[in-house]
Design a protein around this motif. Structure first.
Motif, PDB file in Angstrom:
ATOM      1  N   UNK A 216       0.826  -1.209   0.000  1.00  0.00           N
ATOM      2  CA  UNK A 216       0.000   0.000   0.000  1.00  0.00           C
ATOM      3  C   UNK A 216       0.859   1.256   0.000  1.00  0.00           C
ATOM      4  N   UNK A 217       1.950   1.220   0.740  1.00  0.00           N
ATOM      5  CA  UNK A 217       2.837   2.382   0.792  1.00  0.00           C
ATOM      6  C   UNK A 217       3.483   2.635  -0.565  1.00  0.00           C
ATOM      7  N   UNK A 218       3.917   1.528  -1.228  1.00  0.00           N
ATOM      8  CA  UNK A 218       4.522   1.691  -2.557  1.00  0.00           C
ATOM      9  C   UNK A 218       3.500   2.222  -3.565  1.00  0.00           C
ATOM     10  N   UNK A 219       2.280   1.680  -3.483  1.00  0.00           N
ATOM     11  CA  UNK A 219       1.238   2.156  -4.401  1.00  0.00           C
ATOM     12  C   UNK A 219       0.932   3.628  -4.162  1.00  0.00           C
ATOM     13  N   UNK A 220       0.887   4.012  -2.916  1.00  0.00           N
ATOM     14  CA  UNK A 220       0.631   5.416  -2.605  1.00  0.00           C
ATOM     15  C   UNK A 220       1.763   6.297  -3.104  1.00  0.00           C
ATOM     16  N   UNK A 221       2.990   5.790  -3.004  1.00  0.00           N
ATOM     17  CA  UNK A 221       4.143   6.550  -3.495  1.00  0.00           C
ATOM     18  C   UNK A 221       4.047   6.752  -5.004  1.00  0.00           C
ATOM     19  N   UNK A 222       3.708   5.661  -5.708  1.00  0.00           N
ATOM     20  CA  UNK A 222       3.568   5.763  -7.164  1.00  0.00           C
ATOM     21  C   UNK A 222       2.459   6.737  -7.538  1.00  0.00           C
ATOM     22  N   UNK A 223       1.339   6.670  -6.814  1.00  0.00           N
ATOM     23  CA  UNK A 223       0.234   7.582  -7.103  1.00  0.00           C
ATOM     24  C   UNK A 223       0.661   9.028  -6.911  1.00  0.00           C
ATOM     25  N   UNK A 224       1.370   9.288  -5.827  1.00  0.00           N
ATOM     26  CA  UNK A 224       1.814  10.667  -5.563  1.00  0.00           C
ATOM     27  C   UNK A 224       2.767  11.127  -6.647  1.00  0.00           C
ATOM     28  N   UNK A 225       3.694  10.220  -7.070  1.00  0.00           N
ATOM     29  CA  UNK A 225       4.650  10.596  -8.118  1.00  0.00           C
ATOM     30  C   UNK A 225       3.922  10.869  -9.446  1.00  0.00           C
ATOM     31  N   UNK A 226       2.922  10.024  -9.736  1.00  0.00           N
ATOM     32  CA  UNK A 226       2.176  10.229 -10.987  1.00  0.00           C
ATOM     33  C   UNK A 226       1.447  11.561 -10.966  1.00  0.00           C
ATOM     34  N   UNK A 227       0.838  11.877  -9.859  1.00  0.00           N
ATOM     35  CA  UNK A 227       0.157  13.157  -9.759  1.00  0.00           C
ATOM     36  C   UNK A 227       1.138  14.315  -9.890  1.00  0.00           C
ATOM     37  N   UNK A 228       2.320  14.135  -9.326  1.00  0.00           N
ATOM     38  CA  UNK A 228       3.333  15.192  -9.430  1.00  0.00           C
ATOM     39  C   UNK A 228       3.779  15.376 -10.873  1.00  0.00           C
ATOM     40  N   UNK A 229       3.905  14.251 -11.604  1.00  0.00           N
ATOM     41  CA  UNK A 229       4.307  14.344 -13.015  1.00  0.00           C
ATOM     42  C   UNK A 229       3.257  15.084 -13.826  1.00  0.00           C
TER      43      UNK A 229
END
Length: 274
Positions: A216-229
């Motif tokens: 869940x933490x990794x998925x949340x990290x990816x989601x945050x990075x995608x939103x940042x991109x």
């Protein structure tokens, strides 16, 4: 000369015999009771008195003195009994006791001086049987102090009736049949295996929960990075990040496109007209 000596000895012989008799009588008239003892004075087999420590007189050749130890004594006796769940158990009971010095007359009249054989050993057997019958075999092992206390209380009450003061009781380990020992060992092994399985299950559940949490933490990290991109320009942001990591060396393969150069259609048309 010989006649004179013989006559003198004949005159003194009665005196010598009398002196010897007096000495014997005097010696038989006194007796000593040692420290920690009492003396039962018997006359023709009847109790006359209970004598205390020290020097005393008696009628020679008529009175008899029986010394009795009133200090702490120890008695041991094995005992067998049946538990509430019909298991046979063996043990050994050891106890410290002393005779009531003030009641020796009654004790001697009722049971004599063999109190261990006539009183203590039978009472141990009775007490152990009565108490053990109230417990199951497993309870004997788990409630050893309670069993000892019950046996001690019952023995104390019974021995008091015979003027015997109980001081302490010690009970050795209870011994059961081989089949019962094997059953107990098997049960303990099963409990240990069950506990190990439970611990393993808890460990697996914890590890699985940790993995879920990490995922869940990794998925949340990816989601945050995608939103940042997306927030910072999308494809242009990705290309900018690639440029930041480029070491400045162009590819050596002929015909390969130059990295990071993305010409717009207008620029390409101008270049073609030239």
């Amino acid at each position: 000369m010989a006649n004179a000596v013989g006559a003198m000895i004949g005159r003194k012989l009665p005196i010598i015999i009398a002196a010897v008799c007096i000495g014997i009588v005097a010696n038989a008239s006194f007796y000593t009771i040692n420290q920690g003892e009492r003396g039962i004075l018997l006359r023709f087999g009847q109790i006359q008195n209970i004598e205390s420590e020290g020097l005393h007189m008696k009628v020679p050749f008529v009175d008899t003195i029986i010394p009795v130890d009133v200090r702490t004594l120890k008695a041991e006796s094995p005992a067998d009994a049946g538990t509430r769940d019909l298991q046979r158990v063996s043990t050994k009971v050891a106890l410290n006791y002393h005779l009531n010095a003030d009641a020796l007359r009654d004790t001697y009249s009722r049971v004599g001086l063999d109190v261990e054989g006539k009183v203590i050993d039978p009472r141990i057997q009775e007490s152990v049987k009565a108490v053990v019958a109230r417990y199951s075999a497993e309870e004997l092992l788990a409630k050893r102090d309670d069993v000892k206390s019950d046996i001690e209380n019952q023995l104390r009450a019974q021995l008091r009736n015979y003027n015997i003061a109980l001081e302490a009781v010690q009970i050795t380990n209870f011994t059961f049949s081989h089949s019962f020992d094997a059953a107990i060992e098997a049960k303990q092994t099963a409990e240990q295996n069950a506990l190990k399985a439970k611990n393993d299950l808890q460990r697996i559940e914890i590890e699985a929960q940790q993995k879920i949490t990490m995922a869940k933490a990794e998925a949340e990290t990816i989601r945050i990075q995608a939103e940042a991109i997306r927030a910072q320009g999308g494809q242009e942001y990705v290309q900018l990040k690639a440029i930041e990591k480029w070491d400045g060396v162009l590819p050596q393969v002929s015909g390969q496109a130059t990295p990071f150069i993305n010409l717009s259609p207008k620029v390409g048309a101008a270049a073609a007209s030239q």
